[in-house]
Enzyme design. Structure first.
Site, PDB file in Angstrom:
ATOM      1  N   GLU A 148      22.097   0.658 -12.773  1.00 47.61           N
ATOM      2  CA  GLU A 148      22.159   1.317 -14.080  1.00 47.61           C
ATOM      3  C   GLU A 148      23.334   2.262 -14.163  1.00 47.61           C
ATOM      4  OE1 GLU A 148      21.014   4.721 -16.936  1.00 47.61           O
ATOM      5  OE2 GLU A 148      21.609   4.752 -14.838  1.00 47.61           O
ATOM      6  N   HIS A 164      23.589  13.981 -11.024  1.00 48.54           N
ATOM      7  CA  HIS A 164      24.665  13.128 -10.470  1.00 48.54           C
ATOM      8  C   HIS A 164      25.444  13.801  -9.339  1.00 48.54           C
ATOM      9  CE1 HIS A 164      25.054   9.913 -13.890  1.00 48.54           C
ATOM     10  NE2 HIS A 164      23.801  10.141 -13.546  1.00 48.54           N
TER      11      HIS A 164
END
Lengths: 711, 711
Positions: B404, B521
């Site tokens: 993804e 992230h």
């Protein structure tokens, strides 16, 4: 005592039995809801027999007589009369449908000006008119005298007055203009082309890049009259052939649907266009040498190639041809007439049956033969419904489309307007436009999954005029192919849409070479013509009504939707084999693999075999209705998997990766075939070939997934 | 005798009764097929209660611990470990699903080279390296020491070594570069931009036309850390804020799905890109004057605007910034893990629940919080299925998507591959990716027809850490709106897809201004971070599992699909009102009418009211199952009517005319808003506004037709 006990026991047993019977039949039948039986009902064969016996040829004949009293071009007063006729029939309390209504929509049409008729003249350098072509067709019956007969014209040709030297351009294909351009400077010329080989509008679009300023289109007697052209005894009213003054009208708008609506801005053809009749055929007076053999027609002269203009010995030497076109465009209201029989069990599944209603002139064959058949179908089915003897499992929608002749407008507008619900709910669409070309053999087109139901229906109908021969027997005799799974079977044609069947009885191959019946789109397509030359006694019309109606009832009433996925698989395999033979070698050289396509077709075949097995091993009448519905949805939606709106970005209205139109003319996947043909001449186009292989593989895999177990 | 007779009669009566009972329950229940009851069953509220009570916070915590042991970036060994974990759980004989399997697909990914790390340096005119930015994030726990922690990089940035003067370009929006370009010649420069305001890839695509040759992207402490930036006690591991060396990784491929597959050829961003951490923030050393206020960040200096390059007093005066990017692309195999619970009554109707599995580093929150929740859901539901206590009416499909982070690849490939069957059969898709941002209020996004079922579920779940307050109560307190029909209700966000719900518990508005949780992230998104700062005790995860699971069960099990079409109508009316206010005046001036759109929205409203009335007046449990299915299909397919593959030819993956993404940022129809915004600056673009009005009107009318009576 023993006796008493015995009597008591026996009485008790009797009473118990009575109790069981009451319990069984009295109380608990109401505990199984009444719909349990209804949802499991299959098509009733005795009802089909009753339907077949009630379809009447004389009724069809009288339908046709009523429909063709006057010309009924789209949006004219004659068209309105046919709207009223349809509504009256479909709203009849004894033989009508559940409901019928009209739907109006605004369309952009093109007409000639009755006060300033279009003209073709030959004019000398000093502007003297040396020759004027006929403006109207010659009268043989009172029909041609009707003031509402529209002058032959090229609809959507812009108005204008081009004048130039005449050249003969064969069929107006790209290759024709290319060949001509090698020897003649086409700039400023008027091209004369014959019908056939290229679409109407294409003849002008192909011409424009060469500087051609006008295009004439005529019908060569070779192509429609088996060469015959004298009106003394060879042509109508002496035979079915087109009289010399006949002109095939037509729309030169190359697109489908109305040009006003969202997806399509008005777009005109490349240069001025006009239709004309035979008598301009002074081909040998044109300059240049004899044209190639394939360019020659049936006029008793050599068709010359070159010029431009007329040659020296001709009276027309140095003359120009002038087109005076006064066409104008107008927004008008057109109508579809809609009627429905509501389904009893699955009203949200539609079987649609339709035909257009508008003609160019009287339109006895195109489209009124189909409309007459449709009216007879609705009369017989409507009566059964009104009498409470029948109601189909699924809903039947009848559509009488408007403005078809101008570009399939009515039906396109209908599908655009109801796109979502139609695409989710429609099992199939049956179209019967030209019901009968001649008293002969069946032509049926549709996707291969429908072929078995068409065969079944055709076997139950007698061939007109032939003793103990079915429509099927006659069909297989004249048009057949060998299927690996099914052996020798009649040949079913393909259409460029999903889930559509088109029926007509057409002429026997041996009788004529005409590409269509000769009076097509002329003022001679009348009741007189139809009843004398196409179908005296209307028994062919009757056979079509029986065949199409039989298919309609089966589609609407069968417990299991009668679509066969293994027959679809066979076509995909045939297409694949052709593609491998034609393309694989060259694709390999460019490192483009056909393996994903082969795997996809194999997946499809195995999923189809599996689903067929599931169906065979199911006792559908005793399954839950949702299980039957699931299988039916798999069959119904199968064809939708092949629709890819991004597959043909340049082709409006084509989304079906198996049945889209193709210019390559190969019996294989259309997008692949066209992309390959382009790439052969333009090496940067190999990416598109790769793209179409991917699109195809994905669509076929997707279709296989819909056939597989749902989870 | 009388006594005997009486006894006889009584015995007879008793025997008769016995007979009736036997007849009723013994024999004839078998004549009403057993499925008659099954097909009418509605959702079982006691089962929902059982589900809610069984969802366990400690199980979720342990799921998260297992999933985040090692980094699990797509296609790495860590990713494979999570694949195996999912399969093991879903194939567990006691708590697993009916079936689970993996689906592999080839994807085109981009990685940094571990042997040659990407670099950012400041180099003097004599090529002396004056400064080197950190290559990796600083270690605070052993997690950051894992050799599999990928260096922060801009995926899909091409490799290269651009060198040039540094300029600060704010967020890299088109307007930012435009403003900068007024005073600075950007050719040959390196731009440094902060996250936010424009998509990742857009920061480079916007820069390229000005001749910028490289772009650095960093996270400003203003945007994520509420201005805090010291790693002594302000940031992780002392708080949830990102440490100064943290870098948000990301994909700079602007498209969805894999770049190898049919619809998308590889297409790279406009210029070289690199990510960097805070410490390059020498903004006041850059040349030029102070940048506008909106350009200023939270570093303790003035962000200068101009240059290019560093100013005179700086040690970096006259120096260049050099990017050394060694990214490479590679085709790799990625996996989706799929699991199903087969539906009992309508297996061909799917409710899908999914989340991606791959992370950039350990991904404790993104995506493993969602995966931990999904695993707890499947454990509880799987156990009920394996114990024979439950089987949903419709099928449930669980998807654990791969790759993804590189561009929604796994889920996009899945939908491309199974497009037809998914689009025909899917009731809804529930996505729970980042399940919890913080211990606070619900965020749910989805189409308005789903809002009532979300409200219902949220009312049944306790808000974590709050006494006698439901998730719903807490939600409506922090995010609400007034609906004309429903009064004050929680605010449901919109997504750019049809039939999708996305859930997460997010931070309270009052607590922070961060656009997302600060460790997003980075190498700090670990189990330690999640369990200490995001959701100690995992009670928020539990609340999300209960809410999303409740919605899932209702979608899968309700007799009537819980979609409300009148709520859809209200949104269309709101959109219309906004459009009329914003656009009508200017459209009228150009003779573009909004009337067809108004009529379409009114048709939709009246069709929705009608269908609601039909539903209210039906006794669904006693209708034929095909009647219930018909209504359910109307509700399910409603949203499909808004899909138009030709509506946004420039926007890959957007087809929904109501929910497509829009750059105009107005709460109205996206295509219309964007077309209008373009037309304001470019007058030739008014045709597109007209086009979008037509597309919209047709889609909304089409949706209304699907809601109306089926025939």
């Amino acid at each position: 005592m023993i006796k008493q006990v015995l009597i008591g026991v026996l009485c008790g047993a009797a009473v118990l039995t009575a109790g069981i019977l009451i319990g069984h039949f009295g109380i608990t039948m109401s505990s199984a809801p009444s719909w349990v039986k209804d949802v499991a009902k299959d098509v009733d064969e005795s009802l089909i027999e009753k339907f077949l016996s009630e379809v009447d040829n004389i009724q069809i004949q009288e339908n046709l007589r009523s429909l063709t009293k006057v010309p009924h071009m789209a949006t004219t007063a004659g068209d309105e009369q046919t709207v009223q006729l349809m509504l009256k029939r479909w709203q009849d309390p004894e033989t009508g449908l559940d409901q019928a209504w009209r739907e109006e929509f605004m369309v952009y049409l093109s007409f000639p000006d009755p006060k300033k008729p279009n003209k073709v003249t030959v004019v000398s350098p000093s502007d003297e008119v040396l020759y004027t072509a006929r403006e109207k067709e010659k009268t043989y019956t009172s029909d041609q005298d009707d003031p509402e007969v529209v002058q032959p014209y090229a609809a959507y040709s812009p108005a204008g007055h081009p004048k130039g030297k005449l050249v003969y351009a064969n069929q107006g294909k790209p290759s024709d203009y290319q060949l001509l351009n090698n020897t003649v400077d086409l700039r400023g010329t008027i091209a004369i082309t014959r019908y056939g080989g290229a679409g109407r509008g294409a003849k002008a679009i192909n011409a424009a890049p060469y500087g051609v300023i006008g295009v004439l289109v005529y019908t060569d007697p070779l192509d429609i009259n088996d060469g015959l052209m004298s009106d003394i005894n060879e042509t109508y009213p002496h035979s079915w052939y087109m009289p010399p003054s006949g002109v095939e009208r037509g729309s030169f708008n190359g697109q489908f649907g109305d040009m006003l609506t969202p997806y399509l801005a008005p777009k005109m053809v490349g240069c001025k266009l006009i239709l004309t009749c035979f008598s301009i055929g002074h081909f040998s007076e044109l300059g240049g040498k004899a044209a190639p053999a394939q360019w020659q027609g049936a006029f008793n002269c050599t068709y010359n190639f070159g010029g431009p203009g007329f040659q020296n010995p001709s009276a027309f030497n140095n003359s120009d041809v002038k087109l005076d076109i006064f066409n104008y465009e107008e927004k008008k209201n057109s109508s579809n007439v809609m009627g429905v029989i509501k389904g009893s069990v699955e009203p949200d599944r539609y079987v649609i049956y339709g035909n257009h209603r508008d003609s160019w002139v009287h339109g006895a064959i195109d489209p009124s033969s189909g409309t007459s058949v449709m009216l007879e179908l609705t009369r017989v089915l409507g009566k059964m419904v009104k009498q409470g003897k029948w109601r189909p499992r699924r809903s039947i929608i009848f559509g009488s489309w408007g403005a078809e002749e101008f570009g399939l407008i009515g039906s396109a507008e209908y599908t655009e307007q109801y796109f979502t619900k139609l695409s989710e709910r429609t099992v199939a669409y049956i179209n019967v436009d030209i019901a009968v070309f001649a008293n002969a053999t069946l032509r049926a087109s549709g996707m291969p999954s429908l072929q078995k139901i068409i065969f079944k229906a055709a076997k139950q109908v007698d061939a007109p005029g032939l003793d103990s021969t079915s429509v099927y027997d006659n069909w297989i005799q004249y048009s057949n192919r060998t299927s690996q799974a099914n052996g020798l079977i009649p040949n079913v044609g393909y259409l460029s849409g999903a889930g559509i069947i088109d029926f007509c009885l057409m002429t026997m191959w041996s009788k004529t070479n005409a590409r269509i019946y000769p009076a097509y789109h002329t003022a001679y397509d009348t009741f007189d013509y139809a009843s004398k030359f196409i179908d005296p006694g209307f028994v062919s019309h009757q056979a079509i009504a029986r065949t199409a109606g039989n298919v309609l009832i089966r589609l609407a009433d069968s417990l299991l939707v009668p679509l066969n996925c293994s027959d679809y698989a066979e076509t995909l395999e045939d297409y694949l084999n052709t593609a491998v033979t034609l393309y694989q070698h060259q694709l390999q050289e460019r490192n483009i693999s056909m393996e994903p396509l082969k795997r996809a077709v194999a997946s499809f075949r195995s999923a189809a075999t599996h689903l067929d097995q599931v169906i065979r091993s199911s006792d559908l009448a005793n399954e839950t209705p949702l299980t039957v519905r699931r299988i039916n949805d798999q069959l119904m939606l199968l064809d939708r998997a092949f629709l890819d709106p991004l597959a043909f970005p340049d082709k409006y209205a084509y989304r079906h990766v198996i049945w889209a139109s193709s210019s390559a003319g190969k019996p294989t996947f259309p997008g692949l075939a066209d992309a390959f043909a382009n790439a052969e001449s333009q090496s940067s186009a190999w990416d598109k070939v790769h793209y179409h292989l991917s699109v195809l593989s994905q669509a076929i895999e997707g279709a296989a997934h819909t056939l597989g177990d749902v989870i």
